[in-house]
Design a protein around this motif. Structure first.
Motif, mmCIF file in Angstrom:
data_model
loop_
_atom_site.group_PDB
_atom_site.id
_atom_site.type_symbol
_atom_site.label_atom_id
_atom_site.label_comp_id
_atom_site.label_asym_id
_atom_site.label_seq_id
_atom_site.Cartn_x
_atom_site.Cartn_y
_atom_site.Cartn_z
ATOM 1 N N GLY A 37 0.908 -1.075 -0.045
ATOM 2 C CA GLY A 37 0.091 0.016 -0.144
ATOM 3 C C GLY A 37 0.727 1.157 0.070
ATOM 4 N N PRO A 38 0.153 2.258 0.344
ATOM 5 C CA PRO A 38 1.130 3.585 0.414
ATOM 6 C C PRO A 38 2.342 3.465 1.398
ATOM 7 N N VAL A 39 3.417 4.288 1.013
ATOM 8 C CA VAL A 39 4.695 3.834 1.770
ATOM 9 C C VAL A 39 4.774 4.737 2.966
ATOM 10 N N LEU A 40 5.247 4.089 4.104
ATOM 11 C CA LEU A 40 5.534 4.534 5.149
ATOM 12 C C LEU A 40 7.038 4.166 5.643
ATOM 13 N N LEU A 41 8.078 5.443 5.370
ATOM 14 C CA LEU A 41 9.244 5.157 5.842
ATOM 15 C C LEU A 41 9.595 5.606 7.251
ATOM 16 N N PHE A 42 10.276 4.725 7.972
ATOM 17 C CA PHE A 42 10.347 5.144 9.487
ATOM 18 C C PHE A 42 11.995 5.306 9.559
ATOM 19 N N VAL A 43 12.236 6.326 10.160
ATOM 20 C CA VAL A 43 13.841 6.899 10.110
ATOM 21 C C VAL A 43 14.276 6.820 11.603
ATOM 22 N N HIS A 44 15.013 6.063 12.201
ATOM 23 C CA HIS A 44 15.287 6.019 13.680
ATOM 24 C C HIS A 44 16.419 7.077 14.121
ATOM 25 N N GLY A 45 16.692 7.164 15.332
ATOM 26 C CA GLY A 45 17.824 8.147 15.858
ATOM 27 C C GLY A 45 18.640 7.229 16.556
ATOM 28 N N THR A 46 19.443 7.906 17.662
ATOM 29 C CA THR A 46 20.199 7.221 18.369
ATOM 30 C C THR A 46 19.837 6.959 19.818
ATOM 31 N N PRO A 47 20.345 6.186 20.669
ATOM 32 C CA PRO A 47 21.006 4.889 20.262
ATOM 33 C C PRO A 47 20.093 3.661 19.760
ATOM 34 N N SER A 48 19.405 3.883 18.880
ATOM 35 C CA SER A 48 18.033 3.065 18.706
ATOM 36 C C SER A 48 18.335 2.277 17.454
ATOM 37 N N TRP A 49 17.198 1.691 16.793
ATOM 38 C CA TRP A 49 17.284 1.194 15.523
ATOM 39 C C TRP A 49 15.578 0.843 15.116
ATOM 40 N N SER A 50 15.502 0.133 14.288
ATOM 41 C CA SER A 50 14.084 0.023 13.669
ATOM 42 C C SER A 50 13.105 -0.670 14.532
ATOM 43 N N PHE A 51 13.769 -1.363 15.710
ATOM 44 C CA PHE A 51 12.767 -2.165 16.954
ATOM 45 C C PHE A 51 12.042 -0.888 17.300
ATOM 46 N N GLU A 52 12.408 0.322 17.610
ATOM 47 C CA GLU A 52 11.685 1.188 18.366
ATOM 48 C C GLU A 52 10.326 1.455 17.465
ATOM 49 N N PHE A 53 10.243 1.415 16.395
ATOM 50 C CA PHE A 53 8.977 1.276 15.455
ATOM 51 C C PHE A 53 8.083 0.130 15.516
ATOM 52 N N ARG A 54 8.496 -0.945 16.018
ATOM 53 C CA ARG A 54 7.785 -2.343 15.542
ATOM 54 C C ARG A 54 6.244 -2.348 16.005
ATOM 55 N N GLN A 55 5.950 -1.677 17.046
ATOM 56 C CA GLN A 55 4.469 -1.619 17.403
ATOM 57 C C GLN A 55 3.682 -1.042 16.245
ATOM 58 N N GLN A 56 4.163 -0.089 15.619
ATOM 59 C CA GLN A 56 3.765 0.684 14.792
ATOM 60 C C GLN A 56 3.597 0.033 13.423
ATOM 61 N N ILE A 57 4.771 -0.651 13.052
ATOM 62 C CA ILE A 57 4.943 -1.362 12.003
ATOM 63 C C ILE A 57 3.688 -2.406 12.046
ATOM 64 N N LYS A 58 3.640 -3.090 13.180
ATOM 65 C CA LYS A 58 2.808 -4.216 13.188
ATOM 66 C C LYS A 58 1.370 -4.049 12.866
ATOM 67 N N GLY A 59 1.082 -2.636 13.401
ATOM 68 C CA GLY A 59 -0.353 -2.142 13.249
ATOM 69 C C GLY A 59 -0.841 -1.581 12.126
ATOM 70 N N LEU A 60 0.327 -1.172 11.193
ATOM 71 C CA LEU A 60 0.017 -0.451 10.121
ATOM 72 C C LEU A 60 0.338 -1.287 8.882
ATOM 73 N N ALA A 61 0.898 -2.425 8.788
ATOM 74 C CA ALA A 61 1.317 -3.151 7.691
ATOM 75 C C ALA A 61 0.182 -3.721 7.085
ATOM 76 N N SER A 62 -0.824 -3.868 7.558
ATOM 77 C CA SER A 62 -2.033 -4.359 6.724
ATOM 78 C C SER A 62 -2.703 -3.756 6.012
ATOM 79 N N SER A 63 -2.259 -2.081 6.052
ATOM 80 C CA SER A 63 -2.868 -1.233 4.950
ATOM 81 C C SER A 63 -1.809 -0.470 4.376
ATOM 82 N N TYR A 64 -0.565 -0.489 4.668
ATOM 83 C CA TYR A 64 0.535 0.222 4.341
ATOM 84 C C TYR A 64 1.709 -0.637 3.929
ATOM 85 N N ARG A 65 2.663 0.022 3.262
ATOM 86 C CA ARG A 65 4.218 -0.716 3.056
ATOM 87 C C ARG A 65 4.845 -0.059 3.816
ATOM 88 N N CYS A 66 5.316 -0.681 4.868
ATOM 89 C CA CYS A 66 6.068 0.043 6.045
ATOM 90 C C CYS A 66 7.559 -0.500 5.920
#
Length: 293
Positions: A37-66
Motif C-alpha cells: 500500500g502507500p509507503v511509510l518510511l521510518f527513520v530512527h535516531g540514536t542509540p536506537s534502531w528499527s525495533f523502536e517502531f515495531r509496534q507501529q509497523i505491526k499495526g500499520l502493515a495491513s494497510s501500508y507498506r512499512c
C-alpha cells in the motif's frame, strides 16, 4: 542474514523478515519491508534502531507498506569500526535505500537524529514526500542555545567517546534516562543494548554525539531549506517530558508548517513510539486517514 546470528532478538516482539542492501561503500544496510500500500518510511535516531517502531509497523502493515532501516552502526546493519558516521552519510544511505526500493509518495516518520537525516531527503525531493510525522527531534543550528552551550564542554571532552565505547553509555544510561512515566522492561532494554555488545560496534553512537559538536552548520542549512515543506501535511507527535527535545522544540517545529497537526503526550519522554506505542499508532492512523487533497 538469519535471525539465529542475533540470539538476543525476540522474533515474536520483532517478527519481521530481514532484508539487506549492499551500499556503494560495501556496507550492508538492514531494513524492514512489511505490507503493501502507500509507503511509510521510518527513520530512527540514536542509540536506537528499527525495533523502536515495531509496534507501529505491526499495526500499520495491513494497510501500508512499512519500510524501516537500521543506520550503519546500528541494529542489525553492519557496524564497521572505521566509517563516516556523520548524519550526512546516513542521509546518503537513506537515499540509496529509497532509490533501490523505488519508494514513491512517501510518508516520512522520523525521530531524534532521524529528523535531520530524513528531512535532508525531504527538502531535496519534496515532490516524492506526501506527509511527515515528526517525533521528538530538531532541525536547526543549536550552537548558541543555552542548553547546548552548557553541554559543549561535555561533547568536546575525550571522556565522552571513551564512555560510549567502553561502557556502552548511550543505550545503557542515556536512553533509559530519557523516558517519562514508563520504564523499559529488562527484556526490552536488552534489545537496545545488545546491538552494541562490543566496543568496536559502538562508533555509530559516538558519531552522532560528535555530530552535535561538529555538524551544527549542516543542521542549520537544512532548517533554512525547510520552507520547501511548509505546505506539506505534518503530524508533530511529542513526548512532553523529554529532557532533550522538550516543548520548546515542538513549538519551533510548529512554526515551520502552515497547518501542523500537533499531539502532545503529557507523560511521555523522548521515545513516544516505545513508551506509548498503541497511542502513537492510533494518532498516526488517524493522521493518515485525513484527506489533504
Amino acid at each position: 542474514m538469519p535471525a539465529t546470528l542475533f540470539p538476543w532478538l525476540n522474533t515474536q516482539e520483532y517478527p519481521f523478515a530481514p532484508h539487506y542492501l549492499s551500499l556503494p561503500d560495501g556496507q550492508r544496510l538492514h531494513y524492514v519491508d512489511e505490507g503493501q500500500g502507500p509507503v511509510l518510511l521510518f527513520v530512527h535516531g540514536t542509540p536506537s534502531w528499527s525495533f523502536e517502531f515495531r509496534q507501529q509497523i505491526k499495526g500499520l502493515a495491513s494497510s501500508y507498506r512499512c519500510v524501516a532501516l537500521d543506520h550503519i552502526g546500528f541494529g542489525l546493519s553492519d557496524k564497521p569500526e572505521h566509517y563516516d558516521y556523520r548524519p550526512q552519510q546516513h542521509a546518503h544511505n537513506l537515499e540509496h535505500l529509497i532509490e533501490h526500493l523505488g519508494l514513491r509518495a512517501i510518508t516520512l516518520i522520523v525521530h531524534d537524529f532521524g529528523g535531520p537525516i530524513g528531512l535532508a531527503y525531504a527538502v531535496q525531493q519534496a515532490r516524492n514526500v506526501r506527509r511527515l510525522v515528526i517525533l521528538n527531534s530538531w532541525l536547526w543550528d543549536a550552537s548558541e542555545a543555552p542548553e547546548f552551550v552548557k553541554m559543549r564542554p561535555v561533547l568536546a571532552s575525550p571522556l565522552l567517546p571513551w564512555l560510549y565505547r567502553w561502557f556502552n553509555f548511550s543505550p545503557l544510561f542515556l536512553l533509559p534516562s530519557s523516558f517519562g512515566a514508563r520504564r523499559l522492561t529488562p527484556a526490552l532494554r536488552r534489545h537496545y543494548t545488545a546491538p552494541f555488545s562490543q566496543a568496536k560496534e559502538r562508533n555509530g553512537t559516538v558519531g552522532f554525539a560528535q555530530a552535535l559538536l561538529h555538524e551544527q552548520s549542516w543542521f542549520g542549512m537544512l532548517w533554512q531549506q525547510l520552507p520547501q515543506l511548509r505546505d506539506h501535511p505534518v503530524l508533530l507527535l511529542w513526548g512532553m517530558q523529554d529532557k532533550f527535545f522538550g516543548p520548546a522544540y515542538l513549538r519551533r517545529f510548529a512554526t515551520a508548517f502552515r497547518q501542523p497537526t500537533i499531539v502532545e503526550l503529557p507523560t511521555c519522554g523522548h521515545v513516544p513510539q516505545e513508551e506509548e506505542g498503541d497511542m502513537v499508532l492510533q494518532h498516526i492512523q488517524q493522521f493518515l486517514s485525513i484527506s489533504f487533497e
